[in-house]
Each structure stands twice: as structure tokens, then as C-alpha cells.
Design a protein around this motif. Sequence first.
Motif, PDB file in Angstrom:
ATOM      1  N   ALA A   1       0.840  -1.203   0.000  1.00 14.29           N
ATOM      2  CA  ALA A   1       0.000   0.000   0.000  1.00 14.29           C
ATOM      3  C   ALA A   1       0.876   1.255   0.000  1.00 14.29           C
ATOM      4  O   ALA A   1       0.567   2.237  -0.690  1.00 14.29           O
ATOM      5  N   PHE A   2       1.970   1.230   0.779  1.00 16.51           N
ATOM      6  CA  PHE A   2       2.895   2.377   0.755  1.00 16.51           C
ATOM      7  C   PHE A   2       3.459   2.553  -0.654  1.00 16.51           C
ATOM      8  O   PHE A   2       3.591   3.659  -1.156  1.00 16.51           O
ATOM      9  N   ASP A   3       3.786   1.409  -1.282  1.00 18.15           N
ATOM     10  CA  ASP A   3       4.298   1.465  -2.661  1.00 18.15           C
ATOM     11  C   ASP A   3       3.324   2.211  -3.564  1.00 18.15           C
ATOM     12  O   ASP A   3       3.710   3.022  -4.395  1.00 18.15           O
ATOM     13  N   ALA A   4       2.034   1.898  -3.392  1.00 21.56           N
ATOM     14  CA  ALA A   4       1.017   2.452  -4.292  1.00 21.56           C
ATOM     15  C   ALA A   4       0.629   3.879  -3.931  1.00 21.56           C
ATOM     16  O   ALA A   4       0.153   4.628  -4.788  1.00 21.56           O
ATOM     17  N   ALA A   5       0.838   4.248  -2.686  1.00 25.25           N
ATOM     18  CA  ALA A   5       0.287   5.523  -2.221  1.00 25.25           C
ATOM     19  C   ALA A   5       1.310   6.656  -2.188  1.00 25.25           C
ATOM     20  O   ALA A   5       1.017   7.776  -2.643  1.00 25.25           O
ATOM     21  N   ILE A   6       2.464   6.386  -1.643  1.00 25.82           N
ATOM     22  CA  ILE A   6       3.380   7.502  -1.339  1.00 25.82           C
ATOM     23  C   ILE A   6       3.867   8.168  -2.624  1.00 25.82           C
ATOM     24  O   ILE A   6       4.330   7.507  -3.545  1.00 25.82           O
ATOM     25  N   GLY A   7       3.701   9.457  -2.681  1.00 25.98           N
ATOM     26  CA  GLY A   7       4.112  10.230  -3.855  1.00 25.98           C
ATOM     27  C   GLY A   7       3.034  10.346  -4.911  1.00 25.98           C
ATOM     28  O   GLY A   7       3.279  10.902  -5.979  1.00 25.98           O
ATOM     29  N   LEU A   8       1.827   9.844  -4.650  1.00 29.51           N
ATOM     30  CA  LEU A   8       0.772   9.877  -5.669  1.00 29.51           C
ATOM     31  C   LEU A   8      -0.087  11.139  -5.540  1.00 29.51           C
ATOM     32  O   LEU A   8      -0.688  11.379  -4.487  1.00 29.51           O
ATOM     33  N   GLY A   9      -0.146  11.905  -6.609  1.00 31.93           N
ATOM     34  CA  GLY A   9      -0.917  13.161  -6.630  1.00 31.93           C
ATOM     35  C   GLY A   9      -0.044  14.262  -7.197  1.00 31.93           C
ATOM     36  O   GLY A   9       1.175  14.197  -7.056  1.00 31.93           O
ATOM     37  N   PRO A  10      -0.654  15.253  -7.844  1.00 29.62           N
ATOM     38  CA  PRO A  10       0.150  16.201  -8.621  1.00 29.62           C
ATOM     39  C   PRO A  10       0.996  17.205  -7.832  1.00 29.62           C
ATOM     40  O   PRO A  10       2.044  17.606  -8.288  1.00 29.62           O
ATOM     41  N   GLY A  11       0.565  17.600  -6.668  1.00 27.39           N
ATOM     42  CA  GLY A  11       1.201  18.738  -5.987  1.00 27.39           C
ATOM     43  C   GLY A  11       2.507  18.397  -5.299  1.00 27.39           C
ATOM     44  O   GLY A  11       2.983  17.258  -5.353  1.00 27.39           O
ATOM     45  N   SER A  12       3.080  19.383  -4.629  1.00 26.48           N
ATOM     46  CA  SER A  12       4.368  19.150  -3.970  1.00 26.48           C
ATOM     47  C   SER A  12       4.202  18.373  -2.663  1.00 26.48           C
ATOM     48  O   SER A  12       5.167  17.830  -2.148  1.00 26.48           O
ATOM     49  N   THR A  13       2.995  18.326  -2.104  1.00 30.69           N
ATOM     50  CA  THR A  13       2.692  17.282  -1.111  1.00 30.69           C
ATOM     51  C   THR A  13       1.586  16.447  -1.761  1.00 30.69           C
ATOM     52  O   THR A  13       0.419  16.793  -1.694  1.00 30.69           O
ATOM     53  N   PRO A  14       1.958  15.366  -2.427  1.00 31.16           N
ATOM     54  CA  PRO A  14       0.984  14.561  -3.164  1.00 31.16           C
ATOM     55  C   PRO A  14      -0.198  14.134  -2.280  1.00 31.16           C
ATOM     56  O   PRO A  14      -0.043  13.923  -1.070  1.00 31.16           O
ATOM     57  N   SER A  15      -1.352  13.986  -2.918  1.00 30.22           N
ATOM     58  CA  SER A  15      -2.595  13.773  -2.169  1.00 30.22           C
ATOM     59  C   SER A  15      -2.540  12.584  -1.203  1.00 30.22           C
ATOM     60  O   SER A  15      -3.050  12.655  -0.092  1.00 30.22           O
ATOM     61  N   LEU A  16      -1.929  11.488  -1.643  1.00 33.34           N
ATOM     62  CA  LEU A  16      -1.914  10.322  -0.766  1.00 33.34           C
ATOM     63  C   LEU A  16      -0.961  10.509   0.412  1.00 33.34           C
ATOM     64  O   LEU A  16      -1.157   9.927   1.476  1.00 33.34           O
ATOM     65  N   ASP A  17       0.053  11.339   0.245  1.00 33.66           N
ATOM     66  CA  ASP A  17       0.921  11.676   1.374  1.00 33.66           C
ATOM     67  C   ASP A  17       0.133  12.507   2.390  1.00 33.66           C
ATOM     68  O   ASP A  17       0.256  12.326   3.602  1.00 33.66           O
ATOM     69  N   ASP A  18      -0.683  13.424   1.865  1.00 35.55           N
ATOM     70  CA  ASP A  18      -1.554  14.200   2.753  1.00 35.55           C
ATOM     71  C   ASP A  18      -2.507  13.263   3.498  1.00 35.55           C
ATOM     72  O   ASP A  18      -2.731  13.400   4.703  1.00 35.55           O
ATOM     73  N   PHE A  19      -3.061  12.317   2.763  1.00 39.38           N
ATOM     74  CA  PHE A  19      -4.001  11.343   3.342  1.00 39.38           C
ATOM     75  C   PHE A  19      -3.310  10.563   4.475  1.00 39.38           C
ATOM     76  O   PHE A  19      -3.864  10.407   5.572  1.00 39.38           O
ATOM     77  N   LEU A  20      -2.085  10.121   4.210  1.00 34.73           N
ATOM     78  CA  LEU A  20      -1.331   9.386   5.242  1.00 34.73           C
ATOM     79  C   LEU A  20      -1.054  10.272   6.457  1.00 34.73           C
ATOM     80  O   LEU A  20      -1.116   9.818   7.605  1.00 34.73           O
ATOM     81  N   THR A  21      -0.760  11.537   6.191  1.00 33.88           N
ATOM     82  CA  THR A  21      -0.513  12.472   7.306  1.00 33.88           C
ATOM     83  C   THR A  21      -1.750  12.548   8.188  1.00 33.88           C
ATOM     84  O   THR A  21      -1.656  12.581   9.420  1.00 33.88           O
ATOM     85  N   GLY A  22      -2.917  12.562   7.556  1.00 35.07           N
ATOM     86  CA  GLY A  22      -4.168  12.592   8.319  1.00 35.07           C
ATOM     87  C   GLY A  22      -4.325  11.335   9.172  1.00 35.07           C
ATOM     88  O   GLY A  22      -4.720  11.416  10.336  1.00 35.07           O
ATOM     89  N   ILE A  23      -4.004  10.193   8.603  1.00 41.06           N
ATOM     90  CA  ILE A  23      -4.085   8.946   9.385  1.00 41.06           C
ATOM     91  C   ILE A  23      -3.134   9.029  10.588  1.00 41.06           C
ATOM     92  O   ILE A  23      -3.466   8.610  11.697  1.00 41.06           O
ATOM     93  N   LEU A  24      -1.963   9.631  10.340  1.00 39.05           N
ATOM     94  CA  LEU A  24      -0.965   9.697  11.423  1.00 39.05           C
ATOM     95  C   LEU A  24      -1.398  10.643  12.551  1.00 39.05           C
ATOM     96  O   LEU A  24      -0.850  10.570  13.656  1.00 39.05           O
ATOM     97  N   LEU A  25      -2.357  11.522  12.285  1.00 40.27           N
ATOM     98  CA  LEU A  25      -2.879  12.341  13.387  1.00 40.27           C
ATOM     99  C   LEU A  25      -3.464  11.434  14.477  1.00 40.27           C
ATOM    100  O   LEU A  25      -3.522  11.795  15.641  1.00 40.27           O
ATOM    101  N   VAL A  26      -3.903  10.255  14.075  1.00 36.70           N
ATOM    102  CA  VAL A  26      -4.393   9.273  15.055  1.00 36.70           C
ATOM    103  C   VAL A  26      -3.281   8.284  15.398  1.00 36.70           C
ATOM    104  O   VAL A  26      -2.952   8.050  16.565  1.00 36.70           O
ATOM    105  N   ALA A  27      -2.670   7.708  14.351  1.00 37.50           N
ATOM    106  CA  ALA A  27      -1.772   6.560  14.544  1.00 37.50           C
ATOM    107  C   ALA A  27      -0.453   6.911  15.223  1.00 37.50           C
ATOM    108  O   ALA A  27       0.190   6.038  15.809  1.00 37.50           O
TER     109      ALA A  27
END
Lengths: 511, 306
Positions: B177-203
Motif C-alpha cells: 500500500a505504501f508502494d502504491a500511495a506515497i508520492g501519488l498526486g500532482p502537488g508538492s505534497t501529493p494527495s496520498l501523502d496528505d491522506f497518510l498524514t491525516g491517518i498519522l494524526l491518530v496513529a
Amino acid sequence: MSITAVVKKNTYFDSVSLMRISTQANTIEGIEQAFVAMGTEMNKAVLDNLNLLDDQLRAAGTGDLMMVVVPAPGLDGGQFIGQIEQLLTAKAPTGDSDIVYKTIAGAKEAIPEANFAVIAVNGAFAASEARKALNGGLNVMLFSDNVSVEDEISLKQLAHDKGLLMMGPDCGTAIINNVGLAFSNNVRPGYIGVVAASGTGSQEVSVQIHALGAGISQLIGTGGRDLSAEVGGIMMIDGIRMLAADPDTKVITLVSKPPAPETEAKVLEEIAKAGKPVVVYFIGGDEEAVAKAGGHFAASSFSAAAQAVALLDGGSPAETNIDAERIAAVRANAQEGQQYIRGLFCGGTLADESMYALLADDHQVYSNMGKDPAFRLGPNDQSREHSFLDFGEDEFTNGRPHPMIDPSLRAQRVAAEAEDPSVLAIVMDFVLGYGAHEDPVGATIPYIKQAKETAAAQGRELEIIGYVLGTDADAPSRQAQIKQLLDAGVTVTASSTATGQTIRALAAKEN
Amino acid sequence: MTQKDAGAIRVVSADGVWLDDAHKPRRLVVDSIYHRAINLQDEQGELFTFAARALDDAPRTARLDVHDFTTWPIHPGQYLNMTRGQTLGEQLPMLDWSAARRRPRRIPAVAQASSEVLERAASVLCRALEQRPLGGAAKPSPGDTSIAAHFARSMYQAADALHLAVINRDSARLQQAFDAAIGLGPGSTPSLDDFLTGILLVASHSDSSMHFMVDQLRGYLRRHPAKTTSVSRAMLTAALNADFSTTLVRVANALVSSGAENETDFWINAALGIGHSSGSDILTGLLAGLEMEQELRGYLCLSQQW
């Protein structure tokens, strides 16, 4: 499918601009698809799945920008690269994501969906720029001052005819569709719409609405001259109509310094037609006339906010509190003859509200705001008895920034006032907001400390009263500013109205 | 060095990484320049940021009393030799650190909330995100073959993969899943990295049932340093240490506190204002985190009973 790909090395754009550039590029005639993204492994993998990854894109690094163009059949994608690069370079010649356009026309051409212009140029050119913007279909916030009243009337008439906003000239505060402009504060979105001919007055009402738990739908600034007899309240009347038609506005609040009587009458006629509750806070306004028009009269800025919130929620309006114990102690500790208040303000309406609090008890007040020449204070005049200075007035801002941006001139005056043994208290406002100084309290604290030391060396206690206009979502936060004041021994009030009530109580004449 | 220079730019606040090694000379290379932020990398590849005063306090960031950096004569790849308070480089302003406030470290307390509170928080967040799809792109229709649709589809698949891997506590799937997610999305903080950051607010909190993923993600980023942009890698690394910008902590804690509803709305709106879709992607990750935390608590509870 033929594609053209270009990689720009070490070029960063934030997601706003990349998304926008992709969208804009997709509208160029002859382009079937265009996509712009950073060269991360995963972004390249998606392009690879679509068979769009050529060797150049494959070699892109995470710090590189990839541009991919799929042209319409029969066309060469290469011919569009220049146009897409233009979109990039027009936005950010130094790799920056913000746009700098030299003219309003240029900006409008590049962002056709734009519908708003904030104009802050030299007053001599301001009217002409505002006219161009209005003619281009843009709503206008005109921050510039020194615009003639004739130009103001003609611009407002033009905006009225086109159904656009013409906020200003000299309009420093607005919140439109939850976007704070110029000096506005970071308040929560909500259902109370404000139309205001007073910058700091509207800031104060909006932050008090926020403090009472409600929020702002729109805050329309009109410029301070709108309710004069000449301008006739064109923008305030249009603003009331716009808020009356806005489904997100449930209660309307009007704010102004004393209006011309004939303009006040026209505005009150309009509130009767609004079809929504309207709270009217016109300093020195006519309570009976407001009630007759079906409005809700507010005698103070806090009352305006509290009534608006109560009308929205169906409860009773909140009331202000002052620290009676502290006031008693200050008065008890005062030396003989130590009895006068010195107001040093950067917000005009805040200064007015405090000054009116003293005038209500028939005190004589010297100031640079009142019209009576016998009580007029110039910028270089020494204060006497009760004295109030609005450092935002032209005589203090000619050739230097507004005190909300540069508080140094006012800060120095604090130390000077402390030399006068007849001064009981110095009262000050600290106005936070998007365009305001980063740390107005921090910039003034050394002078406050010096003032207190000066008085203490002469055997007096000098009371300093501070009011921080802002919210905890402002930068810096209201709480952080208050803490600095409390640490420096300043008495902090909760609103502009409470500030007025506090100094009124401090200056109360003994029976 | 801490003396105030009349022409210097005041540092408003700064993270401990700036202040604690104040005397240490730094050789930094300009990594990226934005309107209101400049990212700098040291020789170890660690990212440091100068932010304009309007931004909020964030990890590894010094906020300067400037509106923006548009007039700074600086370009990516440029080297800067600096000691705190001393010049950054030719033609660049001096910095005055004498009154810099230390950034307070706030920890998100989501993982300590009860399951009922998590459920309520998820419901509030769900309503706020109703019209805000991941990456700013709604799930595309099956027939849509545009590049944007492929990106959107990939983003949703990656988010689903992360969700499945976490709730199954499956290390192998998590790596995929990290393989598929990290770095995915157009911006300089790709969307899936942002998504993971949100998960880490809990984890990221040690009390979280998802805390196991922290070491796995840390290891993954160490093994794949070039998987995403440097800015995003720095954001994820800080998040793994439960270190977030003030706004993100405030929104997370508001959601699980018993405070006023409008206060929660306020911080949600503030977080949604981050970037173009970064804020909503982070909050979407937070929502996923809240839901996964509940699911895993149920699972742990059941597995203990069995």
C-alpha cells in the motif's frame, strides 16, 4: 495517441497552481488533454499505465515538474508547450506560485473567471483603475484613499448600474464569501451579514460576533464617506439589498460613524424593505428613527454584535462586564490631581466609542477627531486633561504606514504621556488582522514598561488599559497578545464597548 | 549574535530545531521556493523551512516577519551559509532571532478518546468532507479514460489499499500500500501523502491501535528516500513523530473535545484552507484514521475475548 512531454528541472509549484494550469491548459483549443504534476515515482507510474511515460518523463526526479500534452488528432503537441510554459512563467518567474500581473486587464485576461479586484494604488490613479475593473465586470475593493468625492460618487453609481460592489475608497476591511480582505480578522463563517462604513468598527463587530459563537456571512465595507450627504449611502443601500437577497444571511448589521441625517433617513428607509432583522449601530444615531423603521438600535459595538447573535439564535442579547474591583483600586490608589484619561488609538471607531463614553458624562475631551476647534488636538500638541488621539487619522499617516501596520509612533507617545502627573490611565487598542502588524503588543510593551517605571519613580501608579481586537485564529492570536499585556501589568478589556465603560467608570466625577 | 540589527527581519517564532542549535553554522541548499515558504536542505538531507508570518507554526519551521518571499533573490540549488543571526547569503536580509518565540509542541489527543467520541468525531468530519473528494477529484465514471480520471482512480485504489492493510494489520500488504500511495498526486505534497498524514494524526500516538504502522512507515521512508518530494517526506517524517502544524492539532483535538460545535467547525474550515486540496486530503486521512481506530479497537476487544 501522440503525446508531447516536457520536464522542467527543480521547479516547484504548489497544488493550487498545478491544478489550475492543468485546467487552463485543457481549455486551449487543439489540446485534448494536458496534465502537470511533480515527477514522483507514483505519478510516473500512473502515466506509465496510460502508456504516456516516455524516456524524458521516466528520468524526471521528485523535484522536477512534468508536463504532458495530448494534442487533438493531426496536431503536434509541441506547438502547445510554449503556451503551457507561458501559463507557468506568467504565474511565477522565480519558481513562485503566486501571480503578479501589471494591469487589471492582464489579470482579467489570464484569469477570466476572476470577479473581484482589490486596488491599492496611489490615490491619483485609484479611480481610473477602479473604473477599469468595474467596466471589466469585477467587484472592487478600493483600499486607496485620496480619491475625490466626485470620483467616489461616479464609481459607486457605475457599480450600482452594473450590480457590482464598489467598496471604498479608503475601505480597509471586508470578508467576501469567507475570504478575509485587507485588515479583516479570521472569524468563523456564519449567518450574520455586515455592511460597514467604518473599518475598525466592522472588525470589532465581527470579532464580537465570533466571540459570542456566531459567524459572518459577508462583511461589506463601504468606505468611510459613504454615509456623507454627498455620497448618499449608495454602497450601504446596495449592500443591504445584496444581503437581503443572500440566502446565507439571516441577520443584517449596519455599522457607521455618525452619518449625515438625510443619508441616515435613506438608509433607514431601505432597512424597512430588507425582509430580515437589521441591527443598526450608527455612533450617535437616532434610536427612535431606527425603531420606527423596524430596525434594532444598538448603542454600542458590543450591543450590535450581541443583538445580531440574539436575533439569530432567539436568545437574549449578551451583556458586557467590566472589572469594578480593579476600577475601584485604581481610583483608590490615585494621587491627588491624578484623574485624566489619555486615549491612544489606532482604530478610529474604537477611539470614537471610548471618547463618546466620556462625553456621555459631560467630560471635556480634547482630541484630533472632534469638530469643535476649542477641543482640537494637533499631532504635535501636548495632551491636556482628557485627551484622545486616533493615530489612524491623516495627520499621523501622511508619509508613514497606518498604526495598525507600524505601531511605533503611538508606542512612543505612551512614554510621553506617562510624564504628566495628572494622568490616571492610558487606554490603547491593539488591532489584529490579516494586514496588521505581526505583534502589535510586543512592539509596544517596552514603552508601556517605561511609562509605568516613569510614573512609579514619581510615586504614582499609572493604569494602562489595553483592548486586543482579534480572535484566537488571528496571527498572532488574541490570547497570546493578551497574555503579553497581562504579564506587563496591563488591565485588559474584553471589547471596545467594555473599554469605554471602564474609562467612563475610572473618570466618573465624584458626587 | 542575538543582538538586534535595525535592518534585520524579525523571526516571529521558530521550531526547536532552529533554536536549539542556534550557534551551529549551517550550510543549506535551497530546495524549493513558494510564495510564503522557502525550503532549505542541510547536508544530511534534512529539510528546514522559512515561512511568512501568515502561516502557522509547523515542524522544522521558522516564521519570519515577512508577507512573502517574492522579492528574495534566491533560486533552487543555491547554497546558503548561515549562523543564526548572521547573513544568509549575499543580498539576503539579516535575521533577528532575539525575540523568536519557541514553537510549542502540541500533541494530537485523538487516540486517547473513547470509541463513542471517535464515532461522533468521524460523523462531524464526514459531513464536512461530503463535497470534498480525495485530491479534489471525484471518483471518475468507469468510461472516463482521461489522465485526470486515471489519477483519481489510482488515488482511491491506493487509499483503499492502505485502509485494508491497516485494519488487517497486515505488514506485507501495508508495504504494498505504501508502494502504491506515497508520492501519488500532482502537488508538492501529493494527495496520498496528505491522506497518510491525516491517518498519522491518530496513529502517531502510542495509545493508538494503529501505532504499529508508524515503525513500518518510518522504515519504508528510510528505504525509499526518493519516493516522494522532499517537502512531503519532511511532512511525513514529522507526522511519524506526532509533530504537526498547529492547525492540524487544533482540528484533531477540537473533534474529540467536548467544546462548542462552532469551534470545531472553525478549525475544520481552517484546515480545509491548507493548499488546494491538501487540507481536505489530510482531513480525509484523519477521517479514515478515526474509522480504522474504531474498527481495530473492536477487533482487539474481540480477539482478547476469544
